[in-house]
Scaffold this active site. Sequence first.
Site, PDB file in Angstrom:
ATOM      1  N   CYS A 269       0.809  -1.225   0.000  1.00  0.00           N
ATOM      2  CA  CYS A 269       0.000   0.000   0.000  1.00  0.00           C
ATOM      3  C   CYS A 269       0.847   1.281   0.000  1.00  0.00           C
ATOM      4  O   CYS A 269       0.621   2.192  -0.802  1.00  0.00           O
ATOM      5  CB  CYS A 269      -0.984  -0.009   1.170  1.00  0.00           C
ATOM      6  SG  CYS A 269      -0.233   0.057   2.814  1.00  0.00           S
ATOM      7  N   HIS A 317      -2.541   1.307   6.900  1.00  0.00           N
ATOM      8  CA  HIS A 317      -2.924   1.220   5.483  1.00  0.00           C
ATOM      9  C   HIS A 317      -3.089   2.621   4.921  1.00  0.00           C
ATOM     10  O   HIS A 317      -3.410   3.573   5.642  1.00  0.00           O
ATOM     11  CB  HIS A 317      -4.227   0.430   5.323  1.00  0.00           C
ATOM     12  CG  HIS A 317      -4.529   0.085   3.898  1.00  0.00           C
ATOM     13  ND1 HIS A 317      -3.792  -0.827   3.183  1.00  0.00           N
ATOM     14  CD2 HIS A 317      -5.492   0.555   3.045  1.00  0.00           C
ATOM     15  CE1 HIS A 317      -4.287  -0.932   1.953  1.00  0.00           C
ATOM     16  NE2 HIS A 317      -5.307  -0.092   1.840  1.00  0.00           N
ATOM     17  N   HIS A 329      -5.673   1.951  -4.354  1.00  0.00           N
ATOM     18  CA  HIS A 329      -4.803   1.397  -3.316  1.00  0.00           C
ATOM     19  C   HIS A 329      -4.422  -0.040  -3.641  1.00  0.00           C
ATOM     20  O   HIS A 329      -5.038  -0.698  -4.494  1.00  0.00           O
ATOM     21  CB  HIS A 329      -5.471   1.474  -1.936  1.00  0.00           C
ATOM     22  CG  HIS A 329      -6.594   0.495  -1.742  1.00  0.00           C
ATOM     23  ND1 HIS A 329      -6.833  -0.147  -0.538  1.00  0.00           N
ATOM     24  CD2 HIS A 329      -7.569   0.035  -2.580  1.00  0.00           C
ATOM     25  CE1 HIS A 329      -7.879  -0.939  -0.654  1.00  0.00           C
ATOM     26  NE2 HIS A 329      -8.352  -0.854  -1.870  1.00  0.00           N
TER      27      HIS A 329
END
Length: 355
Positions: A269, A317, A329
Amino acid sequence: MNRRHCATAAITLVCALALLTAPVQAMAAPVPEPGPAATAPAVAKKSLEEVREEIDTLYRKAGAATDAYNLAEEQSEKQSGEITRLAEAIADGRAKIAELKDRAGAQAREQYRNGGLPPGAQLVLSGDPDLFLTGINQARTSQQAAKGMLTELKQAQEDLETYAKDASLNQEKIEANRVKQAKARKSINAQIAAAEKLESQLAKEERAGLLELERNAASTAQAAWLSSGALKDINREASPAGKQALAFATAQIGKPYVWGAEGPGSYDCSGLTSQAWAAAERPIPRTSQEQWRQLPRIPVQDMRPGDLVIYHGDASHVGMYVGDGLIVHAPRPGRDVTLAGAGSMQILGVVRPDR
């Protein structure tokens, strides 16, 4: 006689009962050993929703461990670069010390050729007043130069010692980060393996149902987020640098998530977001936690395309806002870079790399 007869009869009856009872106890069938099915009560099968939540938790833990791994790696790279710089400084310092020692040796040899007398003594003994007056300033200049050279030599030696200590300290930090990386790698692999094992135990139709549950949960969270009025303007204009970063990030859609990856074939990520902003010539920290810690924060309702949305309480994240309430993402192992609802996960906050 009747009492004696009654007593005797009673004793006889007790003995008879004892004899009848003993064999029954001795020959009683043993209690059967519990079989495999009786070792523990049957465990109720988990619902698919419970499995989904457990898998999601495992992957979130893997994401947090990935961030720890990436941070340790980034710090090790910085410290390795610092060690290289210090090694160059040490080499320069040694060369400077050698030069100063050569100059000091040249002065000593010059004094030896003059009979071992310092310049001031040579002038006093010369017997020539003009030579004395003319040379006195030269002697002072020479003394000041010698003093300055000794001071410079001392400073160079102190700097050399400092560089050596700093290099040693940085090497210790590198070793400590290697230990952190090893622990994080072990945790990552364990969490991913556990999640994959859970998924592998599902039947084909259950896996399809699991994917549908994931989509439904994300869709429900996104709808609730949008209806809350979290965004004042859903389609703000991106900055020029934000457009560049966004163009890079969206071009990676379809590439697989791999923990620790920074492209070009796969990303995690924060690898995706950091490389996207590097493409816009705005370097940012490598990990989502450092992006959250170091980059300027803005209110969620004011975010624009190119901004980074940080998720979960531990900032484990990150995604990039693309507009229309969506982010791009790299979700997790087993998934590809994709578009998702910005509100489909728990938002911690928003940062803007080019504020």
